[in-house]
Scaffold this motif. Structure first.
Motif, PDB file in Angstrom:
ATOM      1  N   PHE A  72       0.820  -1.201   0.000  1.00 22.19           N
ATOM      2  CA  PHE A  72       0.000   0.000   0.000  1.00 22.19           C
ATOM      3  C   PHE A  72       0.865   1.267   0.000  1.00 22.19           C
ATOM      4  O   PHE A  72       0.398   2.336  -0.326  1.00 22.19           O
ATOM      5  N   HIS A 197      -6.958 -13.671   1.093  1.00 23.27           N
ATOM      6  CA  HIS A 197      -6.869 -12.248   0.791  1.00 23.27           C
ATOM      7  C   HIS A 197      -5.492 -11.894   0.242  1.00 23.27           C
ATOM      8  O   HIS A 197      -5.365 -11.145  -0.728  1.00 23.27           O
ATOM      9  N   HIS A 201      -4.762 -10.519  -3.757  1.00 22.43           N
ATOM     10  CA  HIS A 201      -4.007  -9.325  -4.146  1.00 22.43           C
ATOM     11  C   HIS A 201      -2.723  -9.679  -4.905  1.00 22.43           C
ATOM     12  O   HIS A 201      -2.196  -8.843  -5.635  1.00 22.43           O
ATOM     13  N   PHE A 222     -12.562  -6.454  -7.833  1.00 18.01           N
ATOM     14  CA  PHE A 222     -12.135  -5.800  -6.585  1.00 18.01           C
ATOM     15  C   PHE A 222     -13.376  -5.404  -5.777  1.00 18.01           C
ATOM     16  O   PHE A 222     -13.468  -5.654  -4.573  1.00 18.01           O
ATOM     17  N   HIS A 226     -14.597  -7.910  -2.363  1.00 15.86           N
ATOM     18  CA  HIS A 226     -14.633  -7.230  -1.072  1.00 15.86           C
ATOM     19  C   HIS A 226     -16.078  -7.000  -0.594  1.00 15.86           C
ATOM     20  O   HIS A 226     -16.344  -7.019   0.604  1.00 15.86           O
ATOM     21  N   HIS A 353      -8.704   4.122  -1.652  1.00 18.07           N
ATOM     22  CA  HIS A 353      -8.762   2.934  -0.795  1.00 18.07           C
ATOM     23  C   HIS A 353      -7.382   2.544  -0.270  1.00 18.07           C
ATOM     24  O   HIS A 353      -7.207   2.274   0.917  1.00 18.07           O
ATOM     25  N   HIS A 357      -5.889   2.549   3.766  1.00 17.09           N
ATOM     26  CA  HIS A 357      -5.141   1.517   4.506  1.00 17.09           C
ATOM     27  C   HIS A 357      -3.898   2.137   5.153  1.00 17.09           C
ATOM     28  O   HIS A 357      -3.551   1.824   6.289  1.00 17.09           O
ATOM     29  N   PHE A 389     -10.612  -2.969   9.383  1.00 23.37           N
ATOM     30  CA  PHE A 389     -10.606  -3.370   7.968  1.00 23.37           C
ATOM     31  C   PHE A 389     -12.042  -3.377   7.432  1.00 23.37           C
ATOM     32  O   PHE A 389     -12.322  -2.899   6.337  1.00 23.37           O
ATOM     33  N   HIS A 393     -13.712  -1.091   4.574  1.00 23.22           N
ATOM     34  CA  HIS A 393     -14.264  -1.692   3.359  1.00 23.22           C
ATOM     35  C   HIS A 393     -15.780  -1.558   3.280  1.00 23.22           C
ATOM     36  O   HIS A 393     -16.335  -1.531   2.186  1.00 23.22           O
TER      37      HIS A 393
END
Ligand code: CUO
Length: 666
Positions: A72, A197, A201, A222, A226, A353, A357, A389, A393
């Motif tokens: 990230f 997860h 990614h 995506f 989620h 997004h 994070h 989290f 989300h």
């Protein structure tokens, strides 16, 4: 540091690489052969490594070997992209091997593993290579740190060849029941969920060469994958009589949820930072990570995204407006909000997004004055452990839902399959229309991720949710002429809301979790379809989640993507949680994607797609629950067309623990 090379010849656990002397890191060079022979003590084979001219590593080495690595963080992504490109650019597998061996002892281990995994996944000539499961390489990202002390102690005491008793990880180790959110720990900290997860990614990176990032409907996936995580989390919450997760919408307000991960990074030799209750995000100014961003900027991106949704168009990087169309709009928004390099305009719509994070993961040290690294939200391997989290989300999902709410409603003729009637559906395999859940204990060998001697197996035993296998029985009457093809879509949702009232369709639609989706051939007349819960298009079997290198199974990294089978069914509760099973047979003519899907690892496509293929369902992801209902439809019953059916069912949880080898499980 992992003691074994990550890059291994297939099925051979007793080989070592014969590393050219000038490949050794500077501080080891004087020792030369002594090093190679030390690691080769028990090896039966030496694999030659051809010395080649190594491309300059440059800024890749800026990330020290004992730092944590986060995709990230823009700087980390950039150097990961560089390293991936180096691996992808190697002409042959031998050259790749050489550069992998060279870089392995120089670059940050997490970065090395990530970049090499992405490269192996995308190079045509490495499709049959094995990679150990991520938990076996970096168990520290998934397990209570106490495990490692115990394993070290055992290694010193127990003789090498004696079978050790597994080290048991307690079911509750991160908090107590004083913390309401802790009721969900079994879900958030589930090893299989976190591995899924991380794999997702890995399969869908948002930054690398465009040929690697550009995958069919990746932005939409995506959103959908989620969205389903949030739906599943809410299902679990309702099982515990907790309300649905609250969106993290007030960014300047304190975050009431705390989280203490109790993980230690073996690479960084530091514990992962915790977050106490009621912390607030603040402007980031961390020079070392090159992260400098104000909350204001995040807000500007958000406002532009909302403006684009209400206008129904986005401003491309070239200034031209692009319409958010009925089917492709969600894909554009997914890439824009995440964001990936496929975003239509990253300079304008930002990186919302991902940077969310980052803001949350640096909440404890936004200006790096305490020299602390990021929290679990900063890493896709650990983010799902943290209650925040789901708040983040849930917020991201609410933006997508806002867009979905603007789309035309499905008309009856877009839902119905004329001539096809679902006459009966049921869950079989125990008491009719009842699913049983319970605890199960399983063992996994972690020795690959341990760097101490002796090198015996190191088993850990952990407790996870499990359900009794069941089958769906579906009776479909095909009143048309001749054989017809259909797609069978199976979903499950709680029957009542937090107040115990039946849902309105507009709310319940977001709680439906996908259980399975498959093609069916329907002869004229009455058909009975039976389908096992283990065949689900959402899940991968336990053995694949924790796949064992010793078994001679063809595996590659893509296969690790998939919801863990043991988490297919939410927990329910002791009294029997009331649910609604929904089955729809849609017209295959409108669902079909013409392509061959032969091959391995095509069985968890609902969340992961199919490698190198198009997403195998032409409908919008989440169909038929991805939009608001047509006029006059308030309830699920009113929504139904003859090709759909709903059945009440219950999920009953028994608070007993069974071992994997005990009879109840299979
Ligand atoms: Cu999967 Cu936020 O995207 O973690």
């Amino acid at each position: 540091r992992p003691k074994e090379p990550v890059f291994m010849p297939k099925g051979d656990n007793n080989a070592v690489f014969d590393v050219p002397n000038n490949y050794l890191p500077e501080n080891y060079k004087p020792l030369g052969m002594q090093i190679t022979s030390r690691f080769g003590e028990s090896a039966t084979e030496k694999i030659p490594v051809t010395p080649i001219t190594i491309p300059p590593l440059g800024e890749i080495l800026d990330l020290a070997r004992d730092e944590n690595f986060s995709l990230f963080i823009p700087k980390h992504r950039k150097i990961a992209g560089r390293l991936i490109d180096i691996y992808l650019g190697m002409r042959t597998v031998d050259d790749l091997l050489s550069v992998a061996v060279y870089t392995r002892d120089r670059v940050n281990p997490y970065l090395f593993n990530y970049a090499l995994s992405v490269a192996l996944l995308h190079r045509p000539d490495t499709q049959d290579l094995d990679l150990p499961s991520f938990i076996r390489t970096f168990p520290d990202k998934y397990l209570d740190s106490k495990v490692f002390g115990k394993a070290r102690e055992n290694a010193n005491i127990v003789p090498e060849n004696a079978r050790q008793e597994p080290i048991e990880i307690p079911k509750d180790y991160t908090a107590s029941d004083l913390e309401e959110e802790h009721r969900l720990a079994y879900f958030r900290e589930d090893i299989g969920i976190n591995l899924h997860h991380w794999h997702w990614h890995l399969v869908y990176p948002f930054e690398a060469d465009i040929s690697v990032v550009r995958k069919d409907r990746r932005g939409e996936l995506f959103y959908y994958m989620h969205q389903q995580i949030i739906a599943r989390y809410n299902f679990e919450r309702l099982s515990h009589r907790l309300k649905r997760v609250e969106r993290f919408i007030e960014w300047r307000a304190p975050i009431k949820e705390a989280y203490f991960p109790k993980l230690d990074s073996l690479v960084a030799s530091r514990p992962w930072p915790a977050r106490v209750a009621n912390q607030k995000i603040s402007n980031l100014k961390r020079e070392l990570d090159q992260v400098k961003l104000d909350v204001d900027e995040l807000e500007r991106w958000r406002d532009r995204i909302f403006a684009a949704i209400s206008a129904g168009e986005v401003r491309g990087a070239d200034g031209k407006m692009v319409t958010l169309s009925e089917f492709e709009g969600i894909d554009v928004l997914g890439n824009m909000i995440e964001s990936s390099i496929l975003s239509p305009n990253r300079a304008f719509y930002g990186d919302m997004h991902n940077m969310g994070h980052v803001f949350i993961s640096y909440i404890h040290d936004p200006d790096h004055r305490h020299l602390e690294s990021f929290g679990v939200m900063g890493d896709s391997a650990t983010a799902m452990r943290d209650p925040v989290f789901y708040r983040w989300h849930a917020y991201i999902d609410s933006i997508f839902q806002q867009f979905k709410d603007t789309l035309p409603r499905y008309r009856e003729n877009q839902l119905n399959y004329p001539g096809m009637t679902v006459e009966d559906i049921s869950i079989e395999g125990g008491s009719k229309n009842q699913i049983q859940t319970f605890w199960q204990q399983s063992d996994v060998d972690l020795s690959r991720g341990m760097d101490f001697q002796p090198r015996g197996a190191v088993f850990i035993r952990f407790t996870h949710l499990q359900h009794r296998p069941f089958t769906y029985k579906i009776v479909v009457n095909n009143t048309g002429n001749g054989n017809k093809m259909g797609t069978c879509r199976i979903f499950l949702a709680p029957k009542f809301d937090e107040r115990g009232n039946p849902w309105l369709f507009r709310d319940q639609k977001n709680l439906f979790i996908e259980m399975d989706k498959f093609m069916v051939s329907l002869k004229q007349g009455r058909n009975t379809i039976t389908r096992s819960s283990s065949q689900s298009s959402v899940t991968i079997p336990f053995e694949r989640t924790f796949r064992d290198l010793d078994a001679n199974r063809p595996t590659f990294n893509f296969c690790g993507c998939g919801w863990p089978a043991h988490m297919l069914v939410p927990m329910g509760n002791a009294e029997g949680m009331k649910c609604q099973l929904f089955v729809m047979i849609s017209d295959y003519q409108n669902d079909r994607v013409d392509q061959s899907v032969e091959g391995i690892c095509n069985d968890a496509y609902s969340f992961c797609g199919i490698k190198d293929r198009k997403y195998p369902d032409a409908r919008s992801m989440g169909y038929p629950f991805d939009r608001q209902p047509r006029d006059g439809v308030d309830t699920l019953q009113q929504f139904l067309t003859p090709n759909m059916r709903v059945q009440d069912c219950t999920i009953t949880f028994s608070n007993r623990v069974f071992r994997r080898d005990q009879q109840k499980t299979q």
